[in-house]
Design an enzyme around this catalytic site. Structure first.
Site, PDB file in Angstrom:
ATOM      1  CD  GLN A  54      37.633  44.719  38.176  1.00 54.24           C
ATOM      2  OE1 GLN A  54      36.366  45.004  37.882  1.00 54.24           O
ATOM      3  NE2 GLN A  54      39.048  45.268  38.017  1.00 54.24           N
ATOM      4  CB  CYS A  73      48.399  24.468  57.293  1.00 53.19           C
ATOM      5  SG  CYS A  73      48.433  26.235  56.635  1.00 53.19           S
ATOM      6  CG  HIS A  76      39.996  42.335  43.304  1.00 54.70           C
ATOM      7  ND1 HIS A  76      39.051  43.489  42.487  1.00 54.70           N
ATOM      8  CD2 HIS A  76      40.799  41.899  42.588  1.00 54.70           C
ATOM      9  CE1 HIS A  76      40.070  44.129  41.860  1.00 54.70           C
ATOM     10  NE2 HIS A  76      41.087  42.817  41.985  1.00 54.70           N
ATOM     11  CB  CYS A 126      44.816  29.667  55.421  1.00 52.89           C
ATOM     12  SG  CYS A 126      45.951  29.557  55.179  1.00 52.89           S
ATOM     13  CG  ASN A 152      31.191  48.774  30.509  1.00 48.47           C
ATOM     14  OD1 ASN A 152      31.320  48.290  31.365  1.00 48.47           O
ATOM     15  ND2 ASN A 152      32.570  48.135  30.278  1.00 48.47           N
ATOM     16  CB  THR A 154      34.623  46.040  34.957  1.00 45.85           C
ATOM     17  OG1 THR A 154      36.001  46.749  34.858  1.00 45.85           O
ATOM     18  CG2 THR A 154      34.574  44.674  34.233  1.00 45.85           C
TER      19      THR A 154
HETATM   20 ZN   LIG Z   1      45.994  26.715  55.985  1.00 43.04          ZN
END
Ligand SMILES: [Zn+2]
Length: 275
Positions: A113, A169, A131, A139, A238, A207
């Protein structure tokens, strides 16, 4: 609380379980990074606890991006950096232990994360940045990732050519980091689910796995999967018991700092493979 004797037993048990696994993966969260001095967000000295305005802005980032990618980029280039100078941060013994487990051929994939790139810096090769990664751009049309250095947004800004556009693209490029209300990129969500579905051991490190959809991953790992010989073993490392501990999603918890526990587990695994 676990006494030290109990903890040593659990560390040995985790080493044996890892050595006996065929496809182990790890999930990591903020707890692994805070030991490198990276602030969390909601703790007592968290980024947002100290600056509620920053939290508000963070919540608005994705809406702003959708409304106007140009303004979103203007904000990025003129506002303060939320996490300070991440580039100067270094991995801690917990990161290195996870890299060592991958090098030994035991850990097959790591899903994090954290956006700080410290697992890659420590040497892990197969990392899924659930994340996003603070050092990358993405993109939104074709999901291609780019190293931040491949673009010069300041120059584009001077030339009035923001936002950056994807060379493949032509789609709009944003930070790879997943903002609030922004969906997890489809490729990342898919690959993470596949890994969780096929692992026979999952290490959950630093986590509490309460933020969805990331929090689904340990639960998916625990579900019975066709073609899987035995139930996935879920080991939690943890500082405190979590919802996973209480709901018995995890088989056992080794309570403590990942930077202290993980290196001890690796040491035990090495001892075993030397015999
Ligand atoms: Zn792209």
């Amino acid at each position: 609380m676990q006494d030290d004797g109990g903890k040593v037993d659990l560390i040995k048990r985790a080493a044996a379980d890892l050595a006996g696994s065929t496809y182990a993966i790890a999930l990591t969260g903020a707890g692994v990074s805070t030991e490198s001095g990276i602030p969390d967000f909601r703790g007592p000295s968290g980024v947002w606890t100290k600056d509620p305005e920053a939290e508000k802005r963070a919540y608005q980032s994705y809406a702003k991006f959708q409304r106007s990618p140009k303004e979103y980029w203007e904000d990025r280039l003129t506002g303060p950096s939320l996490l300070g100078d991440l580039g100067k941060m270094a991995p801690n013994p917990g990161h290195y232990a996870l890299a060592e487990l991958e090098r030994m051929g035991i850990l097959k994939c790591l899903i994090t994360q954290n956006i700080d790139n410290l697992h890659q810096k420590a040497g892990n090769k197969n990392v899924l940045d659930y994340h996003g990664n603070a050092f990358k751009l993405r993109c939104v049309s074709c999901s291609a990732r780019f190293e931040a250095g491949e673009f010069d947004p300041q120059q584009l800004r001077k030339e009035g050519r923001l936002p950056p556009l994807c060379p493949r693209c032509g789609g709009v490029v944003k930070l790879d980091v997943v903002h609030f209300h922004e969906p997890i990129p489809a490729d990342m969500a898919q690959r993470s689910l596949e890994e969780a579905g096929k692992c026979d051991l999952m290490l959950v490190c630093g986590t509490s796995a309460v933020v969805y959809p990331f929090a689904m991953l340990p639960r998916v790992a625990k579900q019975r999967q066709p073609g899987k010989e035995r139930e996935t073993l879920l080991i939690e490392i943890n500082a405190e018991p979590t919802a996973l501990t209480e709901a018995k999603v995890s088989d056992y918890l080794i309570q403590g700092k990942t930077g202290q526990i993980l290196p001890k587990i690796v040491e035990e695994v090495s001892k075993r493979s030397n015999v």
